[in-house]
Scaffold this active site. Sequence first.
Site, PDB file in Angstrom:
ATOM      1  N   ASP A  59       0.817  -1.217   0.000  1.00  0.00           N
ATOM      2  CA  ASP A  59       0.000   0.000   0.000  1.00  0.00           C
ATOM      3  C   ASP A  59       0.842   1.254   0.000  1.00  0.00           C
ATOM      4  O   ASP A  59       2.012   1.227   0.321  1.00  0.00           O
ATOM      5  CB  ASP A  59      -0.776   0.060   1.327  1.00  0.00           C
ATOM      6  CG  ASP A  59      -2.098  -0.633   1.224  1.00  0.00           C
ATOM      7  OD1 ASP A  59      -2.393  -1.178   0.171  1.00  0.00           O
ATOM      8  OD2 ASP A  59      -2.831  -0.602   2.236  1.00  0.00           O
ATOM      9  N   LYS A  93      -3.560   3.319  -2.392  1.00  0.00           N
ATOM     10  CA  LYS A  93      -4.735   4.165  -2.527  1.00  0.00           C
ATOM     11  C   LYS A  93      -4.355   5.571  -2.118  1.00  0.00           C
ATOM     12  O   LYS A  93      -3.866   5.780  -1.023  1.00  0.00           O
ATOM     13  CB  LYS A  93      -5.854   3.689  -1.602  1.00  0.00           C
ATOM     14  CG  LYS A  93      -6.376   2.324  -1.939  1.00  0.00           C
ATOM     15  CD  LYS A  93      -7.374   1.935  -0.884  1.00  0.00           C
ATOM     16  CE  LYS A  93      -7.787   0.489  -1.024  1.00  0.00           C
ATOM     17  NZ  LYS A  93      -8.605   0.091   0.115  1.00  0.00           N
ATOM     18  N   MET A 132      -8.082   9.247   9.046  1.00  0.00           N
ATOM     19  CA  MET A 132      -8.653   9.635   7.743  1.00  0.00           C
ATOM     20  C   MET A 132      -9.563  10.854   7.878  1.00  0.00           C
ATOM     21  O   MET A 132     -10.572  10.958   7.178  1.00  0.00           O
ATOM     22  CB  MET A 132      -9.461   8.467   7.135  1.00  0.00           C
ATOM     23  CG  MET A 132      -8.665   7.187   7.004  1.00  0.00           C
ATOM     24  SD  MET A 132      -9.667   5.801   6.430  1.00  0.00           S
ATOM     25  CE  MET A 132     -10.588   5.399   7.902  1.00  0.00           C
TER      26      MET A 132
HETATM   27  N1  SAH Z   1      -4.247   0.486   9.371  1.00  0.00           N
HETATM   28  C1  SAH Z   1      -3.694   1.790   9.603  1.00  0.00           C
HETATM   29  C2  SAH Z   1      -4.723   2.902   9.424  1.00  0.00           C
HETATM   30  C3  SAH Z   1      -5.309   2.949   8.035  1.00  0.00           C
HETATM   31  S1  SAH Z   1      -6.400   4.299   7.822  1.00  0.00           S
HETATM   32  C4  SAH Z   1      -3.082   1.837  10.997  1.00  0.00           C
HETATM   33  O1  SAH Z   1      -3.330   0.950  11.821  1.00  0.00           O
HETATM   34  O2  SAH Z   1      -2.308   2.763  11.255  1.00  0.00           O
HETATM   35  C5  SAH Z   1      -5.299   5.523   7.208  1.00  0.00           C
HETATM   36  C6  SAH Z   1      -5.206   6.666   8.196  1.00  0.00           C
HETATM   37  O3  SAH Z   1      -4.290   6.359   9.230  1.00  0.00           O
HETATM   38  C7  SAH Z   1      -4.684   7.955   7.601  1.00  0.00           C
HETATM   39  O4  SAH Z   1      -5.701   8.673   6.945  1.00  0.00           O
HETATM   40  C8  SAH Z   1      -4.202   8.677   8.845  1.00  0.00           C
HETATM   41  O5  SAH Z   1      -5.280   9.250   9.561  1.00  0.00           O
HETATM   42  C9  SAH Z   1      -3.660   7.538   9.680  1.00  0.00           C
HETATM   43  N2  SAH Z   1      -2.207   7.381   9.530  1.00  0.00           N
HETATM   44  C10 SAH Z   1      -1.547   6.322   9.048  1.00  0.00           C
HETATM   45  N3  SAH Z   1      -0.216   6.511   9.091  1.00  0.00           N
HETATM   46  C11 SAH Z   1      -0.033   7.731   9.641  1.00  0.00           C
HETATM   47  C12 SAH Z   1       1.113   8.517   9.968  1.00  0.00           C
HETATM   48  N4  SAH Z   1       2.348   8.065   9.741  1.00  0.00           N
HETATM   49  N5  SAH Z   1       0.913   9.744  10.510  1.00  0.00           N
HETATM   50  C13 SAH Z   1      -0.328  10.218  10.752  1.00  0.00           C
HETATM   51  N6  SAH Z   1      -1.444   9.522  10.465  1.00  0.00           N
HETATM   52  C14 SAH Z   1      -1.301   8.293   9.927  1.00  0.00           C
END
Ligand code: SAH
Length: 243
Positions: A34, A56, A169
């Site tokens: 991803d 995405k 998100m």
């Molecule tokens: N499965 C992932 C989340 C997926 S949804 C997890 O457990 O982290 C994707 C959202 O995660 C993004 O829109 C953002 O809000 C958050 N996100 C993921 N990586 C991030 C990062 N390095 N810094 C800030 N927000 C992050």
Amino acid sequence: MGTVYLTGAGPGDIDLLTVKALRIIQKADIIIYDRLANPDILKEAKDGCKFLYVGKEDSHHTLPQEEINELIYQSALKYETVVRLKGGDPFVFGRGGEEGIYLYERNIKFEFIPGVSSAIAVPEYAGIPVTHRGLTVSFRVVTGHESKKSKSQIDWESFKSDETIVFLMGLHNLNKITKKLIEIGKPKNYPVAVISRGTRPDEKSVIGTLEDIYEKAKDLPTPALIVVGRVVNLHNQLKWFEK
Ligand code: SAH
């Protein structure tokens, strides 16, 4: 037929990859990854490993989920060790469950490898504990991106208590989210943090209140998450990574 490892890549900092994930990545015949998974992780793969990007962008999907499911399935018919690498943890807004069900229905073996979720680790890099004795007894992780077509499934009234809320998100809905929380009765000066590109070298956190965070943080680059709660104030004492 192969086995599919639905694997969490952690939030960005490559050192937050688990040992279990690293071991399976080193064995993988193909890695389907991803946008949120740190691409440096791919350097750990063995020679000859295939890479497939199905990233995405926030709203414009490179590939619809159904096609991703099918690609994973087709890969399992061809290769022995298939790694499906996802940002953070596969089960936290990661659609890992959907991919698992697709494989289950086609009799493909699969395993889940948990990852460090951004929901906890990103606030932690910004010095914001999601729980703290005396400040909050619980935390919630909520989507900030609901389908515009259907009615909101979020029970906004239930956010009245002092628990920590982490919105994933949600940056493009920041204005809506903060207005909604004020509407249900949270004080305008209630603490909020937006943390952009957490755990990465260019991490940036912006601290504000329900009233002013939108103006302060709306232009931050993604990925970003929102933390609402009294724990945000601990940032002053506990920040370390951005120092
Ligand atoms: N499965 C992932 C989340 C997926 S949804 C997890 O457990 O982290 C994707 C959202 O995660 C993004 O829109 C953002 O809000 C958050 N996100 C993921 N990586 C991030 C990062 N390095 N810094 C800030 N927000 C992050």
